[in-house]
Design a protein around this motif. Structure first.
Motif, PDB file in Angstrom:
ATOM      1  N   HIS A 104      -7.501   1.604  -0.434  1.00 34.36           N
ATOM      2  CA  HIS A 104      -6.781   0.528  -1.115  1.00 34.36           C
ATOM      3  C   HIS A 104      -7.739  -0.495  -1.720  1.00 34.36           C
ATOM      4  O   HIS A 104      -7.456  -1.056  -2.785  1.00 34.36           O
ATOM      5  CB  HIS A 104      -5.806  -0.146  -0.156  1.00 34.36           C
ATOM      6  CG  HIS A 104      -5.006  -1.238  -0.794  1.00 34.36           C
ATOM      7  ND1 HIS A 104      -4.259  -1.037  -1.930  1.00 34.36           N
ATOM      8  CD2 HIS A 104      -4.853  -2.548  -0.478  1.00 34.36           C
ATOM      9  CE1 HIS A 104      -3.665  -2.173  -2.267  1.00 34.36           C
ATOM     10  NE2 HIS A 104      -4.021  -3.104  -1.408  1.00 34.36           N
ATOM     11  N   GLN A 105      -8.887  -0.750  -1.055  1.00 33.19           N
ATOM     12  CA  GLN A 105      -9.870  -1.655  -1.647  1.00 33.19           C
ATOM     13  C   GLN A 105     -10.382  -1.103  -2.976  1.00 33.19           C
ATOM     14  O   GLN A 105     -10.534  -1.835  -3.957  1.00 33.19           O
ATOM     15  CB  GLN A 105     -11.050  -1.847  -0.693  1.00 33.19           C
ATOM     16  CG  GLN A 105     -12.174  -2.706  -1.240  1.00 33.19           C
ATOM     17  CD  GLN A 105     -11.830  -4.179  -1.284  1.00 33.19           C
ATOM     18  OE1 GLN A 105     -11.871  -4.864  -0.271  1.00 33.19           O
ATOM     19  NE2 GLN A 105     -11.496  -4.691  -2.475  1.00 33.19           N
TER      20      GLN A 105
ATOM     21  N   THR B 210      -6.889  -6.982  -3.010  1.00 28.97           N
ATOM     22  CA  THR B 210      -5.948  -6.136  -2.272  1.00 28.97           C
ATOM     23  C   THR B 210      -4.593  -6.826  -2.212  1.00 28.97           C
ATOM     24  O   THR B 210      -4.484  -8.046  -2.395  1.00 28.97           O
ATOM     25  CB  THR B 210      -6.444  -5.877  -0.844  1.00 28.97           C
ATOM     26  OG1 THR B 210      -6.531  -7.127  -0.128  1.00 28.97           O
ATOM     27  CG2 THR B 210      -7.811  -5.197  -0.857  1.00 28.97           C
ATOM     28  N   ASP B 211      -3.551  -6.043  -1.935  1.00 33.48           N
ATOM     29  CA  ASP B 211      -2.218  -6.632  -1.815  1.00 33.48           C
ATOM     30  C   ASP B 211      -2.215  -7.729  -0.761  1.00 33.48           C
ATOM     31  O   ASP B 211      -1.579  -8.777  -0.921  1.00 33.48           O
ATOM     32  CB  ASP B 211      -1.197  -5.554  -1.454  1.00 33.48           C
ATOM     33  CG  ASP B 211      -1.015  -4.525  -2.558  1.00 33.48           C
ATOM     34  OD1 ASP B 211      -1.488  -4.764  -3.690  1.00 33.48           O
ATOM     35  OD2 ASP B 211      -0.401  -3.471  -2.282  1.00 33.48           O
TER      36      ASP B 211
ATOM     37  N   ALA C 221      -7.714  -1.341  -5.612  1.00 34.51           N
ATOM     38  CA  ALA C 221      -7.586  -2.729  -6.063  1.00 34.51           C
ATOM     39  C   ALA C 221      -8.659  -3.069  -7.095  1.00 34.51           C
ATOM     40  O   ALA C 221      -8.401  -3.812  -8.049  1.00 34.51           O
ATOM     41  CB  ALA C 221      -7.676  -3.669  -4.863  1.00 34.51           C
TER      42      ALA C 221
ATOM     43  N   SER D  50     -16.126  -4.168   2.228  1.00 30.89           N
ATOM     44  CA  SER D  50     -14.789  -3.740   2.670  1.00 30.89           C
ATOM     45  C   SER D  50     -14.287  -4.433   3.935  1.00 30.89           C
ATOM     46  O   SER D  50     -13.091  -4.581   4.123  1.00 30.89           O
ATOM     47  CB  SER D  50     -14.790  -2.226   2.928  1.00 30.89           C
ATOM     48  OG  SER D  50     -15.613  -1.913   4.045  1.00 30.89           O
TER      49      SER D  50
ATOM     50  N   SER E  99      -4.599  -9.787   0.239  1.00 33.55           N
ATOM     51  CA  SER E  99      -5.205 -11.036  -0.200  1.00 33.55           C
ATOM     52  C   SER E  99      -4.484 -11.647  -1.393  1.00 33.55           C
ATOM     53  O   SER E  99      -4.383 -12.876  -1.510  1.00 33.55           O
ATOM     54  CB  SER E  99      -6.677 -10.811  -0.554  1.00 33.55           C
ATOM     55  OG  SER E  99      -7.403 -10.424   0.590  1.00 33.55           O
TER      56      SER E  99
ATOM     57  N   ASP F 102      -2.710   5.534  -2.143  1.00 33.90           N
ATOM     58  CA  ASP F 102      -3.924   4.906  -1.661  1.00 33.90           C
ATOM     59  C   ASP F 102      -4.572   5.690  -0.522  1.00 33.90           C
ATOM     60  O   ASP F 102      -5.454   5.190   0.161  1.00 33.90           O
ATOM     61  CB  ASP F 102      -3.619   3.477  -1.180  1.00 33.90           C
ATOM     62  CG  ASP F 102      -3.166   2.587  -2.321  1.00 33.90           C
ATOM     63  OD1 ASP F 102      -3.918   2.468  -3.293  1.00 33.90           O
ATOM     64  OD2 ASP F 102      -2.064   2.034  -2.233  1.00 33.90           O
TER      65      ASP F 102
ATOM     66  N   TYR G 117      -5.313  -2.047   6.093  1.00 35.88           N
ATOM     67  CA  TYR G 117      -4.854  -1.091   5.079  1.00 35.88           C
ATOM     68  C   TYR G 117      -5.913   0.004   4.979  1.00 35.88           C
ATOM     69  O   TYR G 117      -7.037  -0.147   5.487  1.00 35.88           O
ATOM     70  CB  TYR G 117      -4.666  -1.785   3.716  1.00 35.88           C
ATOM     71  CG  TYR G 117      -5.785  -2.731   3.359  1.00 35.88           C
ATOM     72  CD1 TYR G 117      -7.051  -2.265   2.970  1.00 35.88           C
ATOM     73  CD2 TYR G 117      -5.606  -4.109   3.441  1.00 35.88           C
ATOM     74  CE1 TYR G 117      -8.075  -3.127   2.667  1.00 35.88           C
ATOM     75  CE2 TYR G 117      -6.645  -4.988   3.143  1.00 35.88           C
ATOM     76  CZ  TYR G 117      -7.870  -4.496   2.761  1.00 35.88           C
ATOM     77  OH  TYR G 117      -8.893  -5.358   2.472  1.00 35.88           O
TER      78      TYR G 117
ATOM     79  N   MET H 247     -12.120  -7.422   0.719  1.00 40.72           N
ATOM     80  CA  MET H 247     -10.693  -7.751   0.803  1.00 40.72           C
ATOM     81  C   MET H 247     -10.127  -8.377  -0.468  1.00 40.72           C
ATOM     82  O   MET H 247      -8.929  -8.601  -0.572  1.00 40.72           O
ATOM     83  CB  MET H 247     -10.395  -8.630   2.016  1.00 40.72           C
ATOM     84  CG  MET H 247     -10.712  -7.950   3.342  1.00 40.72           C
ATOM     85  SD  MET H 247     -10.107  -8.820   4.798  1.00 40.72           S
ATOM     86  CE  MET H 247      -8.344  -8.463   4.675  1.00 40.72           C
TER      87      MET H 247
ATOM     88  N   VAL I 241       0.847  -1.182   0.000  1.00 40.80           N
ATOM     89  CA  VAL I 241       0.000   0.000   0.000  1.00 40.80           C
ATOM     90  C   VAL I 241       0.888   1.239   0.000  1.00 40.80           C
ATOM     91  O   VAL I 241       1.796   1.367   0.815  1.00 40.80           O
ATOM     92  CB  VAL I 241      -0.921   0.011   1.232  1.00 40.80           C
ATOM     93  CG1 VAL I 241      -1.786   1.256   1.239  1.00 40.80           C
ATOM     94  CG2 VAL I 241      -1.798  -1.230   1.251  1.00 40.80           C
TER      95      VAL I 241
END
Length: 294
Positions: free
Chosen positions: A267-268, A226-227, A271, A256, A229, A6, A263, A223, A2
């Protein structure tokens, strides 16, 4: 990873650039204070997939967290709570329904557990205005096919209220997870409006099949992509066309897990945007599909 780009500061500009009036997030948690503290203690001190601790980005009082959602432009959200043992759900429903009554933008939500009187208190929750339900088959460790729940599923199918169901094996396999238990419920109640949490990760394929098979089954993005997951449960590239088609068809909604995410909220959204499925898809997922359900 992140990065600074973001930052939540850009969220309003992001959805405005899509021509949206805000965001509808169907996977948000608010809990009674004592229960919230216990959940956060679990995340702070380890557990499945948590390791040495899971940083919770949005701590603070319930009032502060509601204010943050408003700053982000989340105009509709539930206070999803779920029971993990008997004699919990009725009190949780009283709390979540009261929270919604005193919190503008909060969707009245409820939960249930296989126990005596469950059909009656779900009926009461619907009569009191509940518009969305949540069950967690892993944490609750119950079989959704139990005969005492058949009347509940029938009530919810008739009502059209969405039920956010955590049915996948994340964070750990066990209990009555995977697609088959909830698929058996859908075979009996094909009009049930089920929203599969987390896109069903990591068992993406069978849950996507349910979304294609049943008119009212959808998936939430919680989730996913995202980085965090992608490092653990990457979304298969071969399912991207299916994801696009389901989103355009109204079957993917924004979720979310706010506030318990490691994060920033932005960021969600980033993504989702980097999937490059088009602005129309983003508009559907972040607003129109959720609006059609509630």
């Amino acid at each position: 990873m992140v990065t600074e780009q973001d930052s939540d500061a850009g969220v309003r500009d992001w959805w405005r650039s899509l021509g949206l009036p805000g965001l509808i997030d169907l996977h948000v948690h608010f809990l009674p204070e004592r229960m919230e503290r216990r959940v956060w203690h679990h995340f702070d001190h380890g557990g499945p997939l948590v390791g040495g601790g899971w940083p919770i980005t949005y701590r603070g009082t319930a009032e502060e967290r509601v204010a943050r959602l408003r700053e982000l432009g989340v105009t509709s959200f539930p206070a999803l709570a779920y029971a993990h043992k008997p004699d919990m759900a009725r009190d949780l429903n009283a709390w979540t329904l009261d929270f919604a009554r005193r919190t503008p933008g909060c969707l009245p939500s409820a939960t249930f557990y296989p126990e005596p009187g469950v059909t009656a208190y779900v009926e009461d929750a619907l009569a009191a205005g509940a518009r969305i339900f949540k069950v967690h088959l892993q944490v609750g460790a119950f079989d959704p096919r139990l005969p005492e729940l058949d009347g509940v599923w029938g009530l919810l199918a008739d009502s059209g209220a969405p039920v956010v169901v955590h049915a996948s094996s994340v964070p750990v396999p066990g209990g009555f997870v995977g697609a088959e238990p909830i698929a058996a419920v859908l075979r009996r109640h094909p009009r049930l409006r089920v929203v599969i949490a987390h896109l069903g990760m990591p068992e993406y394929d069978p849950f996507f099949e349910l979304a294609f098979r049943y008119e009212r089954v959808a998936l939430d993005t919680t989730m996913a992509f995202t980085d965090f997951s992608e490092e653990r449960m990457p979304f298969p590239a071969r399912l991207r066309p299916a994801l696009r088609d389901l989103g355009i068809a109204g079957k993917v909604v924004l979720g979310s897990d706010f506030p318990t995410i490691p994060y920033p909220y932005a960021h969600q959204l980033a993504a989702l945007a980097r999937l490059d499925l088009g602005d129309g898809w983003l508009r559907a997922v972040c607003w129109h599909n959720g609006a059609a359900m509630i």
